[in-house]
Design a protein around this motif. Structure first.
Motif, PDB file in Angstrom:
ATOM      1  N   ALA A   1      23.048  27.389  23.300  1.00  0.00           N
ATOM      2  CA  ALA A   1      23.937  28.360  23.925  1.00  0.00           C
ATOM      3  C   ALA A   1      23.267  29.005  25.136  1.00  0.00           C
ATOM      4  O   ALA A   1      22.038  29.062  25.224  1.00  0.00           O
ATOM      5  CB  ALA A   1      24.319  29.425  22.909  1.00  0.00           C
ATOM      6  N   ALA A   2      24.107  29.476  26.062  1.00  0.00           N
ATOM      7  CA  ALA A   2      23.607  30.184  27.241  1.00  0.00           C
ATOM      8  C   ALA A   2      22.795  31.404  26.792  1.00  0.00           C
ATOM      9  O   ALA A   2      23.196  32.118  25.876  1.00  0.00           O
ATOM     10  CB  ALA A   2      24.776  30.611  28.108  1.00  0.00           C
ATOM     11  N   ASP A   3      21.663  31.594  27.444  1.00  0.00           N
ATOM     12  CA  ASP A   3      20.768  32.730  27.202  1.00  0.00           C
ATOM     13  C   ASP A   3      20.166  32.761  25.797  1.00  0.00           C
ATOM     14  O   ASP A   3      19.711  33.801  25.351  1.00  0.00           O
ATOM     15  CB  ASP A   3      21.502  34.065  27.471  1.00  0.00           C
ATOM     16  N   SER A   4      20.214  31.615  25.111  1.00  0.00           N
ATOM     17  CA  SER A   4      19.635  31.599  23.770  1.00  0.00           C
ATOM     18  C   SER A   4      18.207  31.066  23.826  1.00  0.00           C
ATOM     19  O   SER A   4      17.766  30.531  24.844  1.00  0.00           O
ATOM     20  CB  SER A   4      20.468  30.704  22.843  1.00  0.00           C
ATOM     21  N   ALA A   5      17.485  31.236  22.724  1.00  0.00           N
ATOM     22  CA  ALA A   5      16.148  30.660  22.595  1.00  0.00           C
ATOM     23  C   ALA A   5      16.173  29.697  21.419  1.00  0.00           C
ATOM     24  O   ALA A   5      16.696  30.027  20.358  1.00  0.00           O
ATOM     25  CB  ALA A   5      15.133  31.758  22.365  1.00  0.00           C
ATOM     26  N   VAL A   6      15.687  28.484  21.645  1.00  0.00           N
ATOM     27  CA  VAL A   6      15.639  27.502  20.558  1.00  0.00           C
ATOM     28  C   VAL A   6      14.179  27.229  20.204  1.00  0.00           C
ATOM     29  O   VAL A   6      13.285  27.337  21.048  1.00  0.00           O
ATOM     30  CB  VAL A   6      16.361  26.179  20.931  1.00  0.00           C
ATOM     31  N   LYS A   7      13.960  26.876  18.940  1.00  0.00           N
ATOM     32  CA  LYS A   7      12.582  26.671  18.472  1.00  0.00           C
ATOM     33  C   LYS A   7      12.056  25.296  18.831  1.00  0.00           C
ATOM     34  O   LYS A   7      10.875  25.106  19.037  1.00  0.00           O
ATOM     35  CB  LYS A   7      12.517  26.869  16.954  1.00  0.00           C
ATOM     36  N   GLU A   8      12.998  24.316  18.867  1.00  0.00           N
ATOM     37  CA  GLU A   8      12.570  22.954  19.154  1.00  0.00           C
ATOM     38  C   GLU A   8      13.277  22.411  20.385  1.00  0.00           C
ATOM     39  O   GLU A   8      14.396  22.810  20.691  1.00  0.00           O
ATOM     40  CB  GLU A   8      12.882  22.057  17.954  1.00  0.00           C
ATOM     41  N   SER A   9      12.629  21.476  21.018  1.00  0.00           N
ATOM     42  CA  SER A   9      13.215  20.808  22.176  1.00  0.00           C
ATOM     43  C   SER A   9      14.518  20.116  21.754  1.00  0.00           C
ATOM     44  O   SER A   9      14.518  19.320  20.816  1.00  0.00           O
ATOM     45  CB  SER A   9      12.207  19.781  22.691  1.00  0.00           C
ATOM     46  N   PRO A  10      15.631  20.436  22.392  1.00  0.00           N
ATOM     47  CA  PRO A  10      16.902  19.822  21.982  1.00  0.00           C
ATOM     48  C   PRO A  10      16.957  18.338  22.357  1.00  0.00           C
ATOM     49  O   PRO A  10      16.475  17.942  23.416  1.00  0.00           O
ATOM     50  CB  PRO A  10      17.955  20.620  22.750  1.00  0.00           C
ATOM     51  N   ALA A  11      17.532  17.511  21.482  1.00  0.00           N
ATOM     52  CA  ALA A  11      17.666  16.082  21.753  1.00  0.00           C
ATOM     53  C   ALA A  11      18.870  15.820  22.651  1.00  0.00           C
ATOM     54  O   ALA A  11      18.983  14.770  23.273  1.00  0.00           O
ATOM     55  CB  ALA A  11      17.811  15.323  20.439  1.00  0.00           C
ATOM     56  N   GLU A  12      19.777  16.788  22.705  1.00  0.00           N
ATOM     57  CA  GLU A  12      20.965  16.642  23.551  1.00  0.00           C
ATOM     58  C   GLU A  12      21.504  18.015  23.915  1.00  0.00           C
ATOM     59  O   GLU A  12      21.209  19.016  23.263  1.00  0.00           O
ATOM     60  CB  GLU A  12      22.053  15.855  22.814  1.00  0.00           C
ATOM     61  N   LEU A  13      22.276  18.035  24.981  1.00  0.00           N
ATOM     62  CA  LEU A  13      22.988  19.248  25.384  1.00  0.00           C
ATOM     63  C   LEU A  13      24.470  18.983  25.198  1.00  0.00           C
ATOM     64  O   LEU A  13      24.959  17.910  25.570  1.00  0.00           O
ATOM     65  CB  LEU A  13      22.713  19.585  26.851  1.00  0.00           C
TER      66      LEU A  13
END
Ligand SMILES: [Cu+2]
Length: 122
Positions: A34-46
């Protein structure tokens, strides 16, 4: 006279319909990450979900990383009645802030574009 009234009504309806179509551009509704979110792992796709169906040929994204370097992405595809643009991310994203610049051509022939960011947490 009643004929004139019918004509006026038909014109009013027609202009309302045109106004409705003009508002129906493909705007970004939501995304993963999501916009302005923080993710813990590198995303495999958007995943980018729009308010209208898109034309794949004229829609896409450019992802750039913390160092402004462009991230390698795979071939985009459409899902969900052509409203969701799925973009595979080939590179493993290092922690930092990423910007997704998107452009879209909706099936009604209108172009839109925008950008949002998300962060990969360390
Ligand atoms: Cu439109």
């Amino acid at each position: 006279m009643p004929r004139m009234k019918t004509l006026l009504l038909a014109t009013a309806v027609a202009s309302l319909t045109l106004a409705g179509q003009a508002l129906a551009h493909a705007h970004l509704k939501s995304s993963t990450p999501a916009a302005d979110s923080a993710v813990k792992e590198s995303p495999a796709e958007l995943d980018l979900t729009f308010t209208e169906g898109l034309s794949l040929k004229f829609s896409g994204v450019t992802v750039s990383g913390p160092d402004k370097k462009v991230v390698k992405t795979g071939n985009a595809s459409l899902m969900d009645s052509d409203k969701t643009l799925m973009v595979p991310v080939s590179d493993k994203l290092a922690p930092g802030k990423y910007t997704v610049e998107w452009h879209a051509l909706s099936t009604d022939g209108h172009k839109t574009n925008g950008a949002y960011s998300f962060t990969v947490a360390p």
